[in-house]
Design an enzyme around this catalytic site. Structure first.
Site, PDB file in Angstrom:
ATOM      1  N   HIS A   1       0.828  -1.201   0.000  1.00 17.27           N
ATOM      2  CA  HIS A   1       0.000   0.000   0.000  1.00 17.27           C
ATOM      3  C   HIS A   1       0.871   1.263   0.000  1.00 17.27           C
ATOM      4  O   HIS A   1       2.021   1.247   0.454  1.00 17.27           O
ATOM      5  CB  HIS A   1      -0.939   0.001   1.210  1.00 17.27           C
ATOM      6  CG  HIS A   1      -2.022  -1.039   1.089  1.00 17.27           C
ATOM      7  ND1 HIS A   1      -3.098  -1.108   1.945  1.00 17.27           N
ATOM      8  CD2 HIS A   1      -2.186  -2.037   0.189  1.00 17.27           C
ATOM      9  CE1 HIS A   1      -3.888  -2.111   1.575  1.00 17.27           C
ATOM     10  NE2 HIS A   1      -3.353  -2.694   0.516  1.00 17.27           N
TER      11      HIS A   1
ATOM     12  N   GLU B   1       0.842   3.975   1.745  1.00 21.19           N
ATOM     13  CA  GLU B   1       1.282   4.482   3.057  1.00 21.19           C
ATOM     14  C   GLU B   1       2.486   3.693   3.551  1.00 21.19           C
ATOM     15  O   GLU B   1       3.457   4.268   4.054  1.00 21.19           O
ATOM     16  CB  GLU B   1       0.167   4.337   4.104  1.00 21.19           C
ATOM     17  CG  GLU B   1      -1.163   4.901   3.721  1.00 21.19           C
ATOM     18  CD  GLU B   1      -2.072   3.907   3.018  1.00 21.19           C
ATOM     19  OE1 GLU B   1      -1.627   3.265   2.042  1.00 21.19           O
ATOM     20  OE2 GLU B   1      -3.231   3.779   3.418  1.00 21.19           O
TER      21      GLU B   1
ATOM     22  N   CYS C   1      -5.720   1.245   5.676  1.00 19.81           N
ATOM     23  CA  CYS C   1      -6.287  -0.026   6.153  1.00 19.81           C
ATOM     24  C   CYS C   1      -5.668  -0.393   7.511  1.00 19.81           C
ATOM     25  O   CYS C   1      -4.779   0.307   8.010  1.00 19.81           O
ATOM     26  CB  CYS C   1      -5.999  -1.124   5.129  1.00 19.81           C
ATOM     27  SG  CYS C   1      -4.272  -1.639   5.124  1.00 19.81           S
TER      28      CYS C   1
ATOM     29  N   CYS D   1      -1.769  -0.939   7.396  1.00 17.22           N
ATOM     30  CA  CYS D   1      -1.026   0.329   7.318  1.00 17.22           C
ATOM     31  C   CYS D   1      -1.158   1.094   8.633  1.00 17.22           C
ATOM     32  O   CYS D   1      -0.205   1.758   9.060  1.00 17.22           O
ATOM     33  CB  CYS D   1      -1.511   1.170   6.144  1.00 17.22           C
ATOM     34  SG  CYS D   1      -1.039   0.447   4.557  1.00 17.22           S
TER      35      CYS D   1
HETATM   36  N1  LIG Z   1      -5.251   2.806   2.129  1.00 16.28           N
HETATM   37  C1  LIG Z   1      -5.008   2.072   1.020  1.00 16.28           C
HETATM   38  C2  LIG Z   1      -5.934   1.180   0.546  1.00 16.28           C
HETATM   39  C3  LIG Z   1      -5.641   0.468  -0.582  1.00 16.28           C
HETATM   40  N2  LIG Z   1      -4.470   0.638  -1.204  1.00 16.28           N
HETATM   41  C4  LIG Z   1      -4.200  -0.061  -2.467  1.00 16.28           C
HETATM   42  C5  LIG Z   1      -4.244  -1.535  -2.514  1.00 16.28           C
HETATM   43  C6  LIG Z   1      -4.718  -1.819  -3.913  1.00 16.28           C
HETATM   44  O1  LIG Z   1      -3.652  -1.690  -4.838  1.00 16.28           O
HETATM   45  C7  LIG Z   1      -5.697  -0.696  -4.154  1.00 16.28           C
HETATM   46  C8  LIG Z   1      -7.119  -1.034  -3.767  1.00 16.28           C
HETATM   47  O2  LIG Z   1      -7.659  -1.768  -4.801  1.00 16.28           O
HETATM   48  P1  LIG Z   1      -9.248  -1.918  -5.032  1.00 16.28           P
HETATM   49  O3  LIG Z   1      -9.729  -2.922  -4.052  1.00 16.28           O
HETATM   50  O4  LIG Z   1      -9.871  -0.551  -4.809  1.00 16.28           O
HETATM   51  O5  LIG Z   1      -9.350  -2.363  -6.454  1.00 16.28           O
HETATM   52  O6  LIG Z   1      -5.234   0.364  -3.353  1.00 16.28           O
HETATM   53  C9  LIG Z   1      -3.552   1.549  -0.728  1.00 16.28           C
HETATM   54  O7  LIG Z   1      -2.474   1.745  -1.323  1.00 16.28           O
HETATM   55  N3  LIG Z   1      -3.842   2.240   0.390  1.00 16.28           N
HETATM   56 ZN   LIG Z   2      -2.973  -0.394   3.818  1.00 22.21          ZN
END
Ligand SMILES: Nc1ccn([C@H]2C[C@H](O)[C@@H](COP(=O)(O)O)O2)c(=O)n1
Ligand SMILES: [Zn+2]
Length: 164
Positions: free
Chosen positions: A82, A84, A108, A111
């Site tokens: 992710h 973060e 999440c 993170c």
């Molecule tokens: N706080 C976050 C939440 C999610 N991500 C990333 C992880 C995946 O690459 C994407 C989420 O994918 P989706 O389920 O919307 O197709 O975002 C993050 O970097 N930071």
């Molecule tokens: Zn995360």
């Protein structure tokens, strides 16, 4: 009579600046559905680190899966780092104690653990589209317990064009 030239008044705010940088970082993501960007800033408003969601070094963007659904091992979720966490891990300068994190999507639970342990004390987030998921509910529970402050970025409506 000498006319005093005053500073311009339409310069961007710190929040616009750092959320803009986080958005720009997110534009490096290869994820076809969600591009997330993060920017970590010191207490005195210096950029310390940036990150976006992507696969770890050595895990090719062309070989690892970007799918959201299907057999678990063939989805991105087991592999992607992710934004973060990447921003925290990209930092080479020592302590992040008291730092502020700008991120385009609410962190999440995984993170949140890294944010808390790194000493980051404030989160400014953009989208909260996964607010009702266990990952975000657990994240908020841990951030609240640990005294990490978070607030949603208020878009100002200002638009910028950058010629690349
Ligand atoms: N706080 C976050 C939440 C999610 N991500 C990333 C992880 C995946 O690459 C994407 C989420 O994918 P989706 O389920 O919307 O197709 O975002 C993050 O970097 N930071
Ligand atoms: Zn995360």
């Amino acid at each position: 009579m000498i006319k005093k030239i005053r500073k311009r008044s339409d310069y961007i705010t710190w929040d616009e600046y750092f959320m803009g940088v986080a958005q720009l970082a997110g534009m490096r993501s290869k994820d076809p559905s969600s591009q997330v960007g993060a920017c970590i800033v010191s207490e005195d408003n210096k950029i310390l680190s940036m990150g976006y969601n992507g696969f770890p070094i050595g895990c090719s963007d062309d070989d690892f899966p970007w799918a959201r659904e299907g057999e678990e091992l063939e989805t991105k979720y087991l592999y992607v780092t992710h934004s973060e966490l990447n921003a925290i891990l990209n930092y080479r300068g020592g302590s992040l104690e008291g730092a502020k994190l700008y991120v385009t999507l609410f962190p999440c639970n995984e993170c949140a653990k890294a944010i808390i342990q790194s000493g980051i004390k404030t989160i400014v987030y953009g989208n909260d589209k996964y607010a009702n998921t266990p990952a975000v509910i657990a994240s908020k529970r841990m951030l609240d317990a640990s005294g990490v402050r978070y607030y949603q970025y208020s878009p100002t409506g200002r638009e910028i064009t950058i010629q690349l």
